[in-house]
Design an enzyme around this catalytic site. Structure first.
Site, mmCIF file in Angstrom:
data_model
loop_
_atom_site.group_PDB
_atom_site.id
_atom_site.type_symbol
_atom_site.label_atom_id
_atom_site.label_comp_id
_atom_site.label_asym_id
_atom_site.label_seq_id
_atom_site.Cartn_x
_atom_site.Cartn_y
_atom_site.Cartn_z
ATOM 1 N N CYS A 272 -0.026 37.884 84.738
ATOM 2 C CA CYS A 272 -1.090 37.432 83.529
ATOM 3 C C CYS A 272 -0.384 36.151 82.986
ATOM 4 C CB CYS A 272 -1.650 38.649 83.384
ATOM 5 S SG CYS A 272 -1.406 40.203 84.675
ATOM 6 N N CYS B 96 0.114 42.114 82.554
ATOM 7 C CA CYS B 96 1.509 41.550 83.774
ATOM 8 C C CYS B 96 2.297 40.885 83.506
ATOM 9 C CB CYS B 96 1.375 42.248 84.436
ATOM 10 S SG CYS B 96 -0.128 41.258 85.259
#
Lengths: 319, 77
Positions: free
Chosen positions: B13, B10
């Site tokens: 991240c 994501c």
């Protein structure tokens, strides 16, 4: 304050006549965009700060201890306050199932969580006031609880991918955040959300401004008013394939409601967009089989339709 | 020192990964920065909310992206 800014920008800087159709539309647009973005940021900040006290781990530990309908209600309520994004739904799902939390209770959480998010809460409060914001939150909880109970009763555990049950979950020490860290978390969350949603908000308000100035009230009232039950169905069906970040639907919904579209019709569309998005289903497909995804979509969709009817029925009291 | 960034890809991240690398580079500490994106491995840590950061197998950050300053103090521990 925001109206004064819009008066100044449109009237003095752009030199437009506020009495004309264009002047009025541009004025409405500037006023709404500045007002919503600033107030929304403040509200998301406060909600994010509160949310920093909750985590999926704490939620899991509490849910392990309760059962029955109470567990569904608790899961749904925790869905509101636990910060969680769709990219975390797979580890969260596995973590819950591993901990022995029933499938239906896990779904109560997964259904309510995206519907009642900080953006929707802030936006509804700003646009319609607390009565409708609260109704929306309660609706999200009811849909989650009822949907979760039905999934539980149907006994769909066999449609969870087998590997989920074989996984080993670890354990780690949850850390306490400091006041500063919580503020940073809340600030970053505001920036993240505003960065993602601002184009939708601007476009949504733009369309709203257009509807405001040009689309006649009678047309929408006749075709999508609170008395047309079919409009709710169309709204929910149309909302499913739309992407979950298309939160610009709320500003459009606001303008539509002001122009006579049924409250429940517009809000059930918004709920369908957030709860039943295609990307979310693609992510969930990693842990559950198509049969269960279908059941999830049908049950949640039907629940949203009913809530839409109820809100239309109640709209004279709510608006 | 081994720094593991847990996340399935994501945007947050990725941001955490970049920030950890920056913190490592600036502090000049010899550390191995690894991305952990396999679900089994993330679950094995018990993490239910990504992104997360593990230092030598110990989870220190879950579900948020700390500031560069905070990361630097984490690394120096």
């Amino acid at each position: 304050m925001f109206k004064a800014f819009a008066d100044w920008l449109v009237g003095t800087v752009f030199g437009m006549d506020l009495g004309t159709r264009w002047g009025e539309a541009v004025h409405f647009f500037v006023w709404d965009v500045t007002k919503i973005l600033v107030l929304l940021s403040c509200m998301i900040f406060v909600i994010s700060y509160i949310r920093s006290y909750f985590s999926p781990d704490k939620t899991k530990k509490i849910l392990e201890k309760i059962s029955g309908v109470k567990a569904h209600i608790a899961a749904s309520l925790f869905g509101i306050v636990t910060p969680f994004c769709s990219c975390s739904s797979v580890p969260l799902f596995i973590g819950f199932v591993e901990a022995g939390i029933p499938l239906g209770v896990t779904f109560s959480f997964l259904i309510t969580s995206p519907i009642v998010n900080e953006f929707a809460m802030g936006m509804l409060f700003l646009a319609f006031g607390w009565k409708i914001a609260l109704t929306y939150i309660i609706a999200g909880v009811v849909i989650g609880v009822v949907g979760g109970i039905i999934i539980e009763k149907l006994g769909l555990e066999k449609y969870v991918e087998e590997y989920v049950y074989r996984m080993k979950t670890g354990e780690y020490q949850d850390q306490q955040l400091s006041f500063r860290e919580r503020l940073v978390f809340a600030r970053d969350n505001v920036l993240d959300i505003v960065k993602t949603v601002w184009p939708y908000v601007v476009v949504g308000i733009g369309i709203g401004a257009y509807i405001h100035g040009w689309v006649p009230q009678s047309f929408l009232e006749a075709n999508a008013g609170p008395d047309n039950p079919f409009a709710v169905l169309v709204g929910v069906a149309a909302g499913i394939p739309l992407y979950s970040n298309a939160m610009g639907t709320l500003p459009i919904a606001e303008a539509l409601i002001a122009k006579g579209v049924g409250l429940g019709t517009a809000l059930s569309f918004v709920m369908a967009v957030t709860a039943l998005s295609l990307p979310q289903m693609v992510i969930l497909r990693k842990v559950i089989k198509p049969r269960l995804i279908t059941a999830f979509v049908i049950i949640t969709g039907v629940a949203i339709v009913f809530v839409g009817y109820y809100m239309n029925f109640m709209s004279t009291w709510l608006l | 020192m081994k720094l593991e960034i847990l996340g399935t890809g994501c945007p947050k991240c990725k941001r955490l990964y970049e920030r950890v690398q920056k913190a490592v580079n600036e502090s000049g500490i010899a550390a191995e920065v690894v991305k952990v994106d396999k679900m089994e491995d993330i679950i094995a840590y018990g993490v239910m909310k990504t992104p997360a950061l593990a230092v030598d197998g110990e989870i220190v950050v879950v579900g948020r992206v700390p500031s560069l300053k905070e990361l630097q103090s984490i690394i120096k521990l």
